[in-house]
Design a protein around this motif. Structure first.
Motif, PDB file in Angstrom:
ATOM      1  N   ILE A   1      43.068  40.359  38.838  1.00 58.96           N
ATOM      2  CA  ILE A   1      42.609  39.057  39.330  1.00 58.96           C
ATOM      3  C   ILE A   1      42.514  39.095  40.855  1.00 58.96           C
ATOM      4  O   ILE A   1      43.489  39.423  41.537  1.00 58.96           O
ATOM      5  N   PRO A   2      41.364  38.753  41.447  1.00 63.64           N
ATOM      6  CA  PRO A   2      41.249  38.709  42.911  1.00 63.64           C
ATOM      7  C   PRO A   2      42.252  37.707  43.484  1.00 63.64           C
ATOM      8  O   PRO A   2      42.330  36.564  43.012  1.00 63.64           O
ATOM      9  N   SER A   3      43.001  38.130  44.499  1.00 71.06           N
ATOM     10  CA  SER A   3      44.128  37.309  44.942  1.00 71.06           C
ATOM     11  C   SER A   3      44.338  37.378  46.440  1.00 71.06           C
ATOM     12  O   SER A   3      43.890  38.308  47.112  1.00 71.06           O
ATOM     13  N   LYS A   4      45.051  36.375  46.929  1.00 67.99           N
ATOM     14  CA  LYS A   4      45.565  36.382  48.301  1.00 67.99           C
ATOM     15  C   LYS A   4      47.035  35.995  48.253  1.00 67.99           C
ATOM     16  O   LYS A   4      47.392  34.961  47.669  1.00 67.99           O
ATOM     17  N   LEU A   5      47.894  36.824  48.844  1.00 69.69           N
ATOM     18  CA  LEU A   5      49.329  36.561  48.900  1.00 69.69           C
ATOM     19  C   LEU A   5      49.731  36.293  50.348  1.00 69.69           C
ATOM     20  O   LEU A   5      49.460  37.099  51.237  1.00 69.69           O
ATOM     21  N   VAL A   6      50.372  35.165  50.570  1.00 69.95           N
ATOM     22  CA  VAL A   6      50.717  34.705  51.906  1.00 69.95           C
ATOM     23  C   VAL A   6      52.171  35.081  52.216  1.00 69.95           C
ATOM     24  O   VAL A   6      53.037  35.047  51.346  1.00 69.95           O
ATOM     25  N   GLN A   7      52.435  35.425  53.456  1.00 70.86           N
ATOM     26  CA  GLN A   7      53.764  35.863  53.861  1.00 70.86           C
ATOM     27  C   GLN A   7      54.782  34.713  53.853  1.00 70.86           C
ATOM     28  O   GLN A   7      54.416  33.542  53.937  1.00 70.86           O
TER      29      GLN A   7
ATOM     30  N   PHE B   1      34.279  34.967  49.830  1.00 73.70           N
ATOM     31  CA  PHE B   1      35.241  34.952  48.728  1.00 73.70           C
ATOM     32  C   PHE B   1      35.957  36.295  48.617  1.00 73.70           C
ATOM     33  O   PHE B   1      37.182  36.347  48.477  1.00 73.70           O
ATOM     34  N   ASP B   2      35.211  37.390  48.714  1.00 75.25           N
ATOM     35  CA  ASP B   2      35.825  38.716  48.615  1.00 75.25           C
ATOM     36  C   ASP B   2      36.769  38.980  49.784  1.00 75.25           C
ATOM     37  O   ASP B   2      37.813  39.623  49.622  1.00 75.25           O
ATOM     38  N   ALA B   3      36.416  38.482  50.964  1.00 72.94           N
ATOM     39  CA  ALA B   3      37.272  38.674  52.133  1.00 72.94           C
ATOM     40  C   ALA B   3      38.599  37.941  51.987  1.00 72.94           C
ATOM     41  O   ALA B   3      39.627  38.374  52.504  1.00 72.94           O
ATOM     42  N   LEU B   4      38.575  36.827  51.257  1.00 76.24           N
ATOM     43  CA  LEU B   4      39.784  36.034  51.060  1.00 76.24           C
ATOM     44  C   LEU B   4      40.667  36.556  49.932  1.00 76.24           C
ATOM     45  O   LEU B   4      41.815  36.133  49.801  1.00 76.24           O
ATOM     46  N   THR B   5      40.140  37.456  49.116  1.00 74.68           N
ATOM     47  CA  THR B   5      40.857  37.890  47.907  1.00 74.68           C
ATOM     48  C   THR B   5      40.938  39.412  47.846  1.00 74.68           C
ATOM     49  O   THR B   5      40.434  40.039  46.912  1.00 74.68           O
ATOM     50  N   GLN B   6      41.590  39.990  48.808  1.00 77.50           N
ATOM     51  CA  GLN B   6      41.654  41.449  48.908  1.00 77.50           C
ATOM     52  C   GLN B   6      42.682  42.085  47.972  1.00 77.50           C
ATOM     53  O   GLN B   6      42.595  43.261  47.670  1.00 77.50           O
TER      54      GLN B   6
END
Length: 368
Positions: A323-329, A307-312
């Motif tokens: 908020i832990p997040s992932k932003l895609v290009q 989970f942490d690896a996915l929300t850097q």
């Protein structure tokens, strides 16, 4: 660029963790056990049907990825609010009452849904904001770099206007729904590029993202500015670009100004081929949807390292910080980039795009 770099870092970390064989470990180490097995239920709440992406791409991709990650034991309960915030609140209440394991929420109204997010939290159900950042105690967020979307749209519009040497520098801004926080970010990104370079002669926030509302707004703009004095139109998504086009055609415009868009909808890709729309923004729905599914499963199963690896990355909402997040290009989609984006990624085939009405345009663009 900072946000994109962080997103890439998250993907890189995920791969490196998988290579080390620790991706499935929990935060307490290899001896810790998951909080839930593979028989999980993911509640998926999507916001509307005017944009075809939700039913055509997001839902099936998430459903398939959850099944893949859970040895076909996990399931997705899906509800679409059809742009009705009250309906979505009811759908979320039902999912809380049904004790789903995690809720993936794409909010119709990011502020109005905050109370339901709090109820889910109180019930011990994690909430992952999907595509749009809802208010309340969100556990994680996955979306695209929304300000970058607006920047890409604006830069493309400026490029097209410069190439056409129009005597006017007036543009119309057709922004998204005022209840969608993404729309505000698209606008901010666009204005960071447009300010001081063009005259924004009219600007609208378009209720519910509906094409018919964009068409009505564009008709007003044409009446105020004059059809032949509009050098470009910033339309925040493809559906509204279609509405803008209808208004221009109804006003008798034959030489169209460049019109932007977003989402790479099939009819927009075809309009780009014929020159009726200048560009769209291609957002890899598989990347976003699969990341969200991975995030949801990891959260429920207590796989903290994954989970942490996915929300850097970290983002702030009006109610919650960090908020832990992932932003895609994202990437621009113009006529010369159709093959390298939606076709290369399998979103559409050449036959999907090059129907009989578009055979000549496809041949001219080298699509075969």
């Amino acid at each position: 660029m900072r946000r994109i770099a962080l997103s890439v870092a998250a993907s890189t970390m995920t791969l490196s963790l998988a290579g080390c064989g620790v991706l499935g470990a929990t935060g307490d180490g290899a001896s810790a056990s998951p909080t839930k097995g593979d028989d999980i239920t993911v509640g998926l709440l999507l916001p509307e049907k005017a944009n075809t992406r939700y039913d055509k791409f997001d839902f099936p991709i998430i459903k398939n990825k959850v099944a893949e990650l859970t040895s076909r034991k996990g399931k997705v309960e899906y509800a679409n609010a059809d742009a009705d915030a009250a309906r979505q609140a009811g759908q979320m209440r039902q999912m809380i009452d049904d004790h789903v394991d995690v809720i993936m929420l794409d909010a119709v109204d990011s502020h109005a849904i905050a109370g339901q997010v709090k109820k889910a939290k109180d019930a011990g159900i994690p909430v992952i904001a999907y595509d749009r950042l809802a208010e309340g105690p969100i556990d994680a967020y996955v979306s695209f770099d929304n300000e970058l979307v607006g920047e890409v749209q604006a830069r493309s519009l400026l490029e097209a206007m410069g190439a056409r040497n129009h005597t006017s520098d007036k543009i119309v801004m057709m922004n998204g729904s005022p209840t969608d926080p993404n729309a505000k970010q698209f606008k901010q990104g666009a204005l960071s590029e447009l300010s001081g370079k063009v005259r924004i002669a009219a600007t609208y926030d378009t209720k519910d993202w509906k094409p018919e509302n964009a068409q009505a707004n564009m008709t007003k703009a044409i009446g105020q500015i004059g059809a032949n004095d509009i050098a470009g139109v910033y339309a925040a998504n493809d559906g509204m670009a279609g509405g803008v086009l209808k208004a221009l055609r109804a006003a008798g415009v034959t030489t169209l100004p460049p019109i932007t868009g977003q989402d790479a909808e099939l009819d927009a890709v075809q309009r780009i081929l014929t020159g009726d729309q200048y560009m769209s923004v291609y957002k890899s729905y598989p990347d976003e949807a699969e990341a969200a599914a991975q995030m949801a499963v990891a959260k429920v199963q207590g796989k903290d390292i994954q989970f942490d690896a996915l929300t850097q990355d970290r983002v702030n909402s009006p109610t919650t910080k960090g908020i832990p997040s992932k932003l895609v290009q994202v990437s621009p989609l113009t006529k010369d980039r159709i093959s390298g984006t939606v076709i290369a990624d399998g979103i559409y085939t050449v036959s999907d795009i090059c129907t009989p009405a578009y055979k000549a345009a496809c041949a001219e663009a080298g699509l075969k």
